[in-house]
Design a protein around this motif. Sequence first.
Motif: not given
Length: 177
Positions: A78-85, A88-95, A104-112, A144-145
């Motif tokens: 999958g993909n996990i990304a963010l834009t930030y200013e 503050v960052g805005d996160v997106s992801y998909w598998l 997997i998505a939960t683990r990836a989001l925690r790491l990211f 944890g969000y």
Amino acid sequence: MDGHEISDGVVALRRWSTDDAPWYAETVSADPLIQQFTAELPTVTAEDVRSAIRGLLAKPTDAAGFLIADADSHQRLGNIALTYEEAVGDVSYWLADYARGRGIATRALRLFTHWAHTVLDLSELRLWAQVNNTGSRAVAERAGYLRDPERDKVREVKDESWSTVSYVHRWTAPTVT
């Protein structure tokens, strides 16, 4: 994005390579859930993705992203990304469809999330999910969000109005005594 891999032993986040572009384009254009719940366009081409990857690898000061992979087999998941200013960052992801339902998505989001807070020094990460995207909403909560209903809103995505719900993860750097 120092060229290293981030891993918990099950999931690895690694820098994108232009060699990943055909997989990315094929995955997002063929997956009904990615089309239903993300801003990814079904018309994206490998060349579009290669161009985006080149931009990301040029070390922009307002975006970051990783390929999500299996830590052992290195299979693309999958993909996990963010834009930030500022902080503050805005996160997106998909598998990809074959990676869903295994945590997997939960683990990836925690790491990211940990990486974004500690390496990019972002104090707040936000993410939005389409109101009907129960899978993504559950991932955010397990990672944890916290729900942030004050930021819920209707967003224009792919020429449609989507009701979205907001989540936030705040970080306070540990104090050294």
